[in-house]
Write an enzyme that holds these catalytic residues in place. Structure first.
Site, PDB file in Angstrom:
ATOM      1  N   ASP A  94      -6.177  13.144 -25.391  1.00 39.67           N
ATOM      2  CA  ASP A  94      -6.513  11.520 -24.982  1.00 39.67           C
ATOM      3  C   ASP A  94      -5.207  10.909 -26.029  1.00 39.67           C
ATOM      4  OD1 ASP A  94      -6.501   9.238 -24.221  1.00 39.67           O
ATOM      5  OD2 ASP A  94      -8.943   8.966 -24.130  1.00 39.67           O
ATOM      6  N   TYR A 109       1.385  -1.368  -0.266  1.00 35.77           N
ATOM      7  CA  TYR A 109      -0.308  -0.281  -0.507  1.00 35.77           C
ATOM      8  C   TYR A 109       0.757   0.664   0.239  1.00 35.77           C
ATOM      9  CZ  TYR A 109      -5.516  -0.343   0.318  1.00 35.77           C
ATOM     10  OH  TYR A 109      -5.668  -0.908  -0.110  1.00 35.77           O
ATOM     11  N   LYS A 117      -1.644   0.255 -24.864  1.00 34.35           N
ATOM     12  CA  LYS A 117      -1.711   0.043 -26.702  1.00 34.35           C
ATOM     13  C   LYS A 117      -0.787  -0.042 -27.284  1.00 34.35           C
ATOM     14  CE  LYS A 117      -6.664   1.678 -25.686  1.00 34.35           C
ATOM     15  NZ  LYS A 117      -6.568   2.605 -24.441  1.00 34.35           N
TER      16      LYS A 117
HETATM   17  N1  DSN Z   1     -12.230   0.654 -25.613  1.00 35.44           N
HETATM   18  C1  DSN Z   1     -10.732   0.911 -26.005  1.00 35.44           C
HETATM   19  C2  DSN Z   1     -10.702   0.777 -27.933  1.00 35.44           C
HETATM   20  O1  DSN Z   1     -10.936  -0.453 -28.290  1.00 35.44           O
HETATM   21  O2  DSN Z   1     -10.097   1.695 -28.365  1.00 35.44           O
HETATM   22  C3  DSN Z   1     -10.534   2.608 -26.129  1.00 35.44           C
HETATM   23  O3  DSN Z   1     -10.201   2.141 -24.671  1.00 35.44           O
END
Ligand code: DSN
Length: 418
Positions: free
Chosen positions: A200, A54, A229
């Site tokens: 974003d 924590y 991503k």
């Molecule tokens: N759900 C994601 C996407 O596929 O773009 C973004 O949060």
């Protein structure tokens, strides 16, 4: 005491499911634009005893004892994020992109105040003010879209709407927009109406890191992102901001929105940022875009319309409105062949988000596996064959070819991953 026994022995059911999912990832063609394959190093950090700690608060300002080691971990993640993106301040605690967005909004807006983001159905994101999301429930949300004829953001229309609606927060960023966003033009609009400007960059953060997509950091007051991503780190989020927003952002993340930070994930973020700082990551980003462009070119040659006519990024959006099937049908047929994409609305889509008239196809994951333009041409032909005749015979034939292709690009079964 089972503390030191491996998962296989403690919980064979979950172990088998992990094995099955790993095999599914190995055997399929992962073309979901928001997905990627992270490294063993990132996963080792995520699977470490740091999960036990924590550490509410921030490095050297914690509400718990024993934080001296995780302080170093979190500080490294912060330093590497700043080195990578060049912002004034980084908060690496958001558990995911959605949390990063909501806490960033609450750093600069009161409930009920107005924000303006791109509509999900036009390539924006649920958290940019959609009415079913907290961003559209807590705040007064107005949404801009793209020009339906070109598929492009029309900055004239954005400016007109911003001058009319006077949002206090202007959001740029996308989850299904294949082109480069003009951050300087958005910043001009935000300045004109005295709004805070937030980008974003979750989808294209890895491309920004590699220098292949314009950086929003020079133009935005606040930049939110995910780490998993195109950036290829662990599943998580982070926020960058100008100095003047530092206190508000930090307070909004903790104690405003979250409790204990996930220090094991923050360690993995540090590893991911470190990997993205390597020269090989720059080459990776360039290849991601070349691959998306090749995939789009061959699909277009094969008779498919692409929203905006192509791509500058890691994804293409296929418009199926001239075809006699939906995004839902397309996603299902391709899935049966081991080709994983997602159905997606296209600008002006007459169908619901559960059905859609589009397919979003992205190349970050397969590029990580080492695939290049030749494989993209081959995959475009697989897609064309399955969508052209989604009968069992075609699907089975393509599945076999998919398996043969993926076997040539081993993922976690060897150290071949770039
Ligand atoms: N759900 C994601 C996407 O596929 O773009 C973004 O949060």
């Amino acid at each position: 005491m089972t503390m030191m026994l491996p998962l296989e022995d403690v919980d064979p059911t979950i172990f088998q499911l992990v094995q099955r999912e790993t095999q599914r990832q190995e055997d399929g063609l992962e073309l979901i634009a928001s997905e990627n394959f992270t490294s063993r190093a990132v996963m080792d950090a995520m699977g470490s005893p740091l999960t036990n700690k924590y550490a509410e608060g921030y490095p050297r300002k914690r509400y718990y004892g024993g934080c001296e080691v995780v302080d170093e971990v979190e500080q490294l993640a912060i330093d590497r994020a700043l080195q990578l993106f060049g912002a004034d301040h980084a908060n690496v605690q958001p558990h995911a992109g959605s949390q990063a967005n909501l806490t960033a909004y609450l750093a600069v807006l009161q409930p009920g105040e107005r924000l303006m983001g791109m509509a999900l159905t036009h390539g924006g994101h649920l958290t940019h003010g959609h009415k079913v999301n907290h961003s559209g429930i807590i705040f007064d949300s107005v949404q801009y879209g793209v020009d339906e004829a070109t598929g492009l953001i029309d900055m004239g229309q954005v400016r007109e709407m911003a001058l009319r609606e006077r949002p206090k927060l202007l959001i740029a960023g996308s989850s299904a927009y294949p082109r480069v966003i003009d951050f300087a033009a958005f910043a001009d609009v935000a300045r004109e109406i005295d709004a805070v400007f937030l980008v974003d960059m979750a989808h294209f953060a890895g491309l920004v890191a590699g220098g292949h997509y314009p950086t929003p950091v020079d133009h935005a007051d606040i930049v939110t992102s995910t780490t998993h991503k195109t950036l290829r780190g662990p599943r998580g989020g982070f926020i960058l901001c100008r100095e003047e927003f530092t206190k508000a952002v930090d307070k909004s993340v903790f104690p405003g929105g979250q409790g204990g930070p996930l220090e094991h994930v923050i360690a993995a973020k540090a590893v991911g940022f470190g990997e993205a700082l390597q020269p090989a990551f720059k080459e990776y980003g360039a290849q991601v875009i070349r691959n998306a462009q090749r995939l789009g070119e061959v699909l277009a040659e094969n008779g498919y319309d692409l929203v905006s006519g192509g791509t500058d990024s890691h994804l293409i959006l296929v418009d199926l409105r001239k075809k006699d099937f939906t995004g839902k049908d397309g996603e299902a047929a391709l899935g049966r062949a081991g080709i994983h994409v997602n159905k997606n609305t296209v600008p002006g889509d007459p169908r619901s988000p559960f059905v859609t008239s589009g397919l979003r196809i992205g190349t970050p994951a397969l590029t990580t596996r080492g695939m290049g333009e030749d494989e993209m041409s081959q995959i475009a032909d697989f897609i064309t064959r399955v969508l052209g005749s989604p009968d069992d015979e075609t699907v089975e034939a393509v599945s076999a070819e998919v398996l043969e292709l993926t076997e040539g690009f081993p993922l976690y079964t060897s150290s071949a991953t770039t």
